[in-house]
Write a protein that holds these residues in place. Structure first.
Motif, PDB file in Angstrom:
ATOM      1  N   ASN A 204       0.955  -1.234   0.070  1.00  0.00           N
ATOM      2  CA  ASN A 204       0.074  -0.097  -0.072  1.00  0.00           C
ATOM      3  C   ASN A 204       1.122   1.403   0.207  1.00  0.00           C
ATOM      4  OD1 ASN A 204      -1.658   1.969   0.542  1.00  0.00           O
ATOM      5  ND2 ASN A 204      -3.234   0.828   1.784  1.00  0.00           N
ATOM      6  N   CYS A 205       1.039   1.803  -1.213  1.00  0.00           N
ATOM      7  CA  CYS A 205       1.924   3.031  -1.301  1.00  0.00           C
ATOM      8  C   CYS A 205       1.738   4.136  -0.404  1.00  0.00           C
ATOM      9  CB  CYS A 205       1.995   3.369  -2.736  1.00  0.00           C
ATOM     10  SG  CYS A 205       2.724   2.128  -3.708  1.00  0.00           S
ATOM     11  N   ALA A 206       0.246   4.369  -0.241  1.00  0.00           N
ATOM     12  CA  ALA A 206      -0.041   5.462   0.765  1.00  0.00           C
ATOM     13  C   ALA A 206       0.158   5.257   2.246  1.00  0.00           C
ATOM     14  CB  ALA A 206      -1.513   5.686   0.551  1.00  0.00           C
ATOM     15  N   ALA A 207       0.601   3.993   2.469  1.00  0.00           N
ATOM     16  CA  ALA A 207       1.045   3.648   3.639  1.00  0.00           C
ATOM     17  C   ALA A 207       2.476   3.622   4.279  1.00  0.00           C
ATOM     18  CB  ALA A 207       0.450   2.323   4.359  1.00  0.00           C
ATOM     19  N   LEU A 208       3.135   3.697   3.201  1.00  0.00           N
ATOM     20  CA  LEU A 208       4.790   3.832   3.257  1.00  0.00           C
ATOM     21  C   LEU A 208       5.263   5.170   4.073  1.00  0.00           C
ATOM     22  CD1 LEU A 208       5.828   2.315  -0.211  1.00  0.00           C
ATOM     23  CD2 LEU A 208       5.781   1.191   2.019  1.00  0.00           C
ATOM     24  N   PRO A 209       6.075   4.748   4.789  1.00  0.00           N
ATOM     25  CA  PRO A 209       6.712   6.223   5.814  1.00  0.00           C
ATOM     26  C   PRO A 209       7.308   7.290   4.716  1.00  0.00           C
ATOM     27  CG  PRO A 209       7.771   4.226   6.067  1.00  0.00           C
ATOM     28  CD  PRO A 209       6.740   3.567   5.348  1.00  0.00           C
ATOM     29  N   THR A 210       6.834   8.236   4.669  1.00  0.00           N
ATOM     30  CA  THR A 210       7.256   9.217   3.474  1.00  0.00           C
ATOM     31  C   THR A 210       8.944   9.484   3.634  1.00  0.00           C
ATOM     32  OG1 THR A 210       5.123  10.342   4.030  1.00  0.00           O
ATOM     33  CG2 THR A 210       6.781  11.425   2.720  1.00  0.00           C
ATOM     34  N   GLU A 211       9.404   9.410   4.634  1.00  0.00           N
ATOM     35  CA  GLU A 211      10.861   9.665   4.595  1.00  0.00           C
ATOM     36  C   GLU A 211      11.614   8.226   4.175  1.00  0.00           C
ATOM     37  OE1 GLU A 211       9.596   8.271   8.678  1.00  0.00           O
ATOM     38  OE2 GLU A 211       8.898   9.880   7.212  1.00  0.00           O
ATOM     39  N   ASP A 212      11.022   7.253   4.100  1.00  0.00           N
ATOM     40  CA  ASP A 212      11.663   5.878   3.753  1.00  0.00           C
ATOM     41  C   ASP A 212      11.109   5.344   2.569  1.00  0.00           C
ATOM     42  OD1 ASP A 212      13.557   6.264   6.029  1.00  0.00           O
ATOM     43  OD2 ASP A 212      12.358   5.674   7.482  1.00  0.00           O
ATOM     44  N   VAL A 213      10.399   5.830   1.804  1.00  0.00           N
ATOM     45  CA  VAL A 213       9.760   5.036   0.767  1.00  0.00           C
ATOM     46  C   VAL A 213      10.731   4.291  -0.216  1.00  0.00           C
ATOM     47  CG1 VAL A 213       8.393   5.174  -1.230  1.00  0.00           C
ATOM     48  CG2 VAL A 213       7.698   6.373   0.769  1.00  0.00           C
ATOM     49  N   GLU A 214      11.781   5.055  -0.414  1.00  0.00           N
ATOM     50  CA  GLU A 214      12.852   4.346  -1.261  1.00  0.00           C
ATOM     51  C   GLU A 214      13.572   3.153  -0.693  1.00  0.00           C
ATOM     52  OE1 GLU A 214      17.102   5.705  -3.570  1.00  0.00           O
ATOM     53  OE2 GLU A 214      15.636   7.445  -2.734  1.00  0.00           O
ATOM     54  N   LEU A 215      13.961   3.470   0.650  1.00  0.00           N
ATOM     55  CA  LEU A 215      14.618   2.457   1.176  1.00  0.00           C
ATOM     56  C   LEU A 215      13.619   1.292   1.501  1.00  0.00           C
ATOM     57  CD1 LEU A 215      17.020   1.510   3.004  1.00  0.00           C
ATOM     58  CD2 LEU A 215      15.746   2.446   5.184  1.00  0.00           C
ATOM     59  N   ASP A 216      12.426   1.484   1.684  1.00  0.00           N
ATOM     60  CA  ASP A 216      11.522   0.453   1.816  1.00  0.00           C
ATOM     61  C   ASP A 216      11.489  -0.341   0.553  1.00  0.00           C
ATOM     62  OD1 ASP A 216       9.049  -0.444   4.121  1.00  0.00           O
ATOM     63  OD2 ASP A 216       8.530  -0.963   2.132  1.00  0.00           O
ATOM     64  N   LEU A 217      11.311   0.253  -0.393  1.00  0.00           N
ATOM     65  CA  LEU A 217      11.024  -0.395  -1.853  1.00  0.00           C
ATOM     66  C   LEU A 217      12.198  -1.291  -2.140  1.00  0.00           C
ATOM     67  CD1 LEU A 217       8.588   2.181  -3.718  1.00  0.00           C
ATOM     68  CD2 LEU A 217       8.215  -0.047  -2.554  1.00  0.00           C
ATOM     69  N   PHE A 218      13.408  -0.290  -2.204  1.00  0.00           N
ATOM     70  CA  PHE A 218      14.538  -0.848  -2.822  1.00  0.00           C
ATOM     71  C   PHE A 218      15.712  -1.377  -2.055  1.00  0.00           C
ATOM     72  CE2 PHE A 218      12.490   2.320  -5.952  1.00  0.00           C
ATOM     73  CZ  PHE A 218      12.362   1.466  -6.855  1.00  0.00           C
TER      74      PHE A 218
ATOM     75  N   GLY B 289      15.515  -4.198   0.017  1.00  0.00           N
ATOM     76  CA  GLY B 289      13.816  -3.522  -0.079  1.00  0.00           C
ATOM     77  C   GLY B 289      12.726  -4.637  -0.464  1.00  0.00           C
ATOM     78  N   ARG B 290      11.478  -4.247  -0.503  1.00  0.00           N
ATOM     79  CA  ARG B 290      10.538  -5.357  -0.934  1.00  0.00           C
ATOM     80  C   ARG B 290      10.584  -5.804  -2.407  1.00  0.00           C
ATOM     81  NH1 ARG B 290       5.006  -3.564   2.214  1.00  0.00           N
ATOM     82  NH2 ARG B 290       5.872  -1.912   3.800  1.00  0.00           N
ATOM     83  N   LEU B 291      10.846  -4.779  -3.194  1.00  0.00           N
ATOM     84  CA  LEU B 291      10.842  -4.982  -4.515  1.00  0.00           C
ATOM     85  C   LEU B 291      12.124  -5.980  -4.808  1.00  0.00           C
ATOM     86  CD1 LEU B 291      10.056  -1.650  -6.382  1.00  0.00           C
ATOM     87  CD2 LEU B 291       8.422  -3.686  -6.151  1.00  0.00           C
ATOM     88  N   LEU B 292      13.327  -5.636  -4.270  1.00  0.00           N
ATOM     89  CA  LEU B 292      14.424  -6.521  -4.607  1.00  0.00           C
ATOM     90  C   LEU B 292      14.264  -7.831  -3.792  1.00  0.00           C
ATOM     91  CD1 LEU B 292      17.054  -6.106  -6.057  1.00  0.00           C
ATOM     92  CD2 LEU B 292      18.185  -5.749  -3.760  1.00  0.00           C
TER      93      LEU B 292
ATOM     94  N   LEU C   8       0.818  -2.966  -6.305  1.00  0.00           N
ATOM     95  CA  LEU C   8       1.431  -1.648  -5.833  1.00  0.00           C
ATOM     96  C   LEU C   8      -0.104  -0.906  -5.670  1.00  0.00           C
ATOM     97  CD1 LEU C   8       4.348  -0.384  -7.879  1.00  0.00           C
ATOM     98  CD2 LEU C   8       4.256  -1.294  -5.695  1.00  0.00           C
ATOM     99  N   ASP C   9      -0.685  -0.997  -4.632  1.00  0.00           N
ATOM    100  CA  ASP C   9      -1.855  -0.206  -4.364  1.00  0.00           C
ATOM    101  C   ASP C   9      -1.840   1.090  -4.044  1.00  0.00           C
ATOM    102  OD1 ASP C   9      -4.744  -0.234  -4.040  1.00  0.00           O
ATOM    103  OD2 ASP C   9      -4.877  -1.187  -2.084  1.00  0.00           O
ATOM    104  N   GLU C  10      -2.575   2.199  -4.540  1.00  0.00           N
ATOM    105  CA  GLU C  10      -2.683   3.483  -4.338  1.00  0.00           C
ATOM    106  C   GLU C  10      -1.478   3.901  -4.942  1.00  0.00           C
ATOM    107  OE1 GLU C  10      -4.876   5.323  -0.776  1.00  0.00           O
ATOM    108  OE2 GLU C  10      -4.636   3.055  -0.020  1.00  0.00           O
ATOM    109  N   VAL C  11      -1.090   3.452  -5.987  1.00  0.00           N
ATOM    110  CA  VAL C  11       0.124   3.880  -6.601  1.00  0.00           C
ATOM    111  C   VAL C  11       0.474   5.328  -6.905  1.00  0.00           C
ATOM    112  CG1 VAL C  11      -0.411   3.764  -9.164  1.00  0.00           C
ATOM    113  CG2 VAL C  11       1.960   3.309  -8.626  1.00  0.00           C
ATOM    114  N   ASP C  12      -0.761   6.072  -6.988  1.00  0.00           N
ATOM    115  CA  ASP C  12      -0.588   7.667  -7.184  1.00  0.00           C
ATOM    116  C   ASP C  12      -0.044   8.170  -5.915  1.00  0.00           C
ATOM    117  OD1 ASP C  12      -3.114   8.499  -5.241  1.00  0.00           O
ATOM    118  OD2 ASP C  12      -3.634   6.560  -6.370  1.00  0.00           O
ATOM    119  N   ALA C  13       0.188   7.679  -4.817  1.00  0.00           N
ATOM    120  CA  ALA C  13       0.775   8.167  -3.633  1.00  0.00           C
ATOM    121  C   ALA C  13       2.349   8.078  -3.514  1.00  0.00           C
ATOM    122  CB  ALA C  13       0.182   7.524  -2.277  1.00  0.00           C
ATOM    123  N   LEU C  14       2.849   7.262  -4.693  1.00  0.00           N
ATOM    124  CA  LEU C  14       4.270   7.463  -4.543  1.00  0.00           C
ATOM    125  C   LEU C  14       4.711   8.722  -4.667  1.00  0.00           C
ATOM    126  CD1 LEU C  14       5.084   4.390  -6.818  1.00  0.00           C
ATOM    127  CD2 LEU C  14       5.629   4.643  -4.572  1.00  0.00           C
ATOM    128  N   PRO C  15       5.806   9.179  -3.840  1.00  0.00           N
ATOM    129  CA  PRO C  15       6.416  10.459  -4.108  1.00  0.00           C
ATOM    130  C   PRO C  15       7.097  10.813  -5.717  1.00  0.00           C
ATOM    131  CG  PRO C  15       7.110   9.600  -1.897  1.00  0.00           C
ATOM    132  CD  PRO C  15       6.573   8.261  -2.811  1.00  0.00           C
TER     133      PRO C  15
END
Length: 308
Positions: free
Chosen positions: A60-74, A87-90, A99-106
């Motif tokens: 859920n992209c809207a629930a990812l911590p704003t400051e750590d989105v890149e770290l969380d994903l990669f 990260g989750r993708l790797l 990727l739910d609510e993908v529009d929330a990605l910074p």
């Protein structure tokens, strides 16, 4: 296998195309209002895909911590390029990622997601070395992504790369023929070992004509409430939440006059037919819904050659 209920033309067309879409690794963008069942479509695609024996990972992209989105994903690596945090993708090698609510990605992360979609590779924090993962991406949004692109909040290249295959789910109000089927299914499901709630024809018609702003999720919540409070009862419109009763639906009905004008007689005919339908043919009740006398209703029915 996930079962998706419905017989409306739009939904039937979508369900017919899912097996073909599932067998591809193409990116899919599932759009639709909140509560229309985007998660079920993603699950069905995964279950019919070649990756069905691997995991479906929902982010859920809207629930990812704003400051750590890149770290969380990669993730992160050291200067030698060794992964110190995956990260989750790797970590999703061979899996499907939703990727739910993908529009929330910074915006700052969208370029990296685009590169991952195009080449399956990403650069982790702490190193310039590229890492690769074989992942199938499904995405969903309830936002108007073209409008987000125009407003500069979403990258146009990422939008087009996500929607290699677009699936737009219809709102429940546009699937009126599916509402009785869904009500029957969920009332039975939530009844458990109790007697199943039944709907009178009038109550069913009230629900068919309701706008359902929360879509299927709202319908599920209603069924759970009715199953708890009305065990085994035959429900009438008065047993429904106030906003779902026919008289309120008529009160709240609003018209917007288009620039091209309208056919007033057609609007009047449509309202009379709706009121008669909601009242199950009871002309006195239909007249009350319309705020006119019974004689006036009979006169207008005769005017439009409507059968009693």
């Amino acid at each position: 296998m996930t079962t998706i209920l419905g017989q409306s033309p739009d939904l039937t067309h979508i369900l017919r195309t899912l097996p073909m879409i599932a067998l591809s690794d193409a990116s899919v963008l599932i759009s639709g209002e909140t509560g229309t069942g985007k998660e079920l479509i993603a699950l069905s695609l995964h279950e019919q895909s070649r990756r069905r024996d691997n995991a479906l990972i929902t982010i859920n992209c809207a629930a990812l911590p704003t400051e750590d989105v890149e770290l969380d994903l990669f993730g992160r690596s050291n200067e030698q390029g060794e992964v110190t945090f995956r990260g989750r993708l790797l970590a999703a090698e061979g899996d499907t990622v939703f990727l739910d609510e993908v529009d929330a990605l910074p915006l700052s992360v969208q370029a990296k997601v685009l590169r991952f979609l195009e080449a399956g590779e990403c650069q982790l924090q702490g190193s310039h070395r590229l890492h690769v993962a074989d992942v199938r991406i499904l995405a969903a949004t309830s936002a108007d992504l073209p409008a987000e692109v125009k407003a500069g909040r979403f990258r146009a290249d990422l939008f087009y790369r996500l929607q290699v295959v677009p699936i737009e789910l219809p709102a429940l109000r546009n699937r009126a023929e599916d509402i009785p089927l869904l009500m029957k299914h969920y009332l039975k499901e939530f009844a458990g070992n109790n007697a199943v709630v039944r709907l009178s024809r009038e109550a069913e018609q009230s629900l068919v004509h309701y706008r359902w702003p929360g879509n299927i999720r709202e319908l599920q919540n209603l069924c759970q409430r009715l199953a708890l409070l009305h065990v085994g009862e035959l429900l009438q419109p008065a047993d429904l939440p106030r906003e779902m009763r026919p008289e309120v639906a008529i009160e709240q009905h609003q018209f917007v006059l288009p620039a091209s004008g309208i056919d007033l007689a057609k609007v009047e005919l449509d309202l009379i037919e709706q009121a008669l339908d909601m009242a199950a043919g009871n002309r006195s009740k239909a007249a009350r819904l319309l705020g006119i006398s019974r004689d006036t209703l009979l006169y207008r029915m005769q005017k439009y050659n409507l059968s009693p």
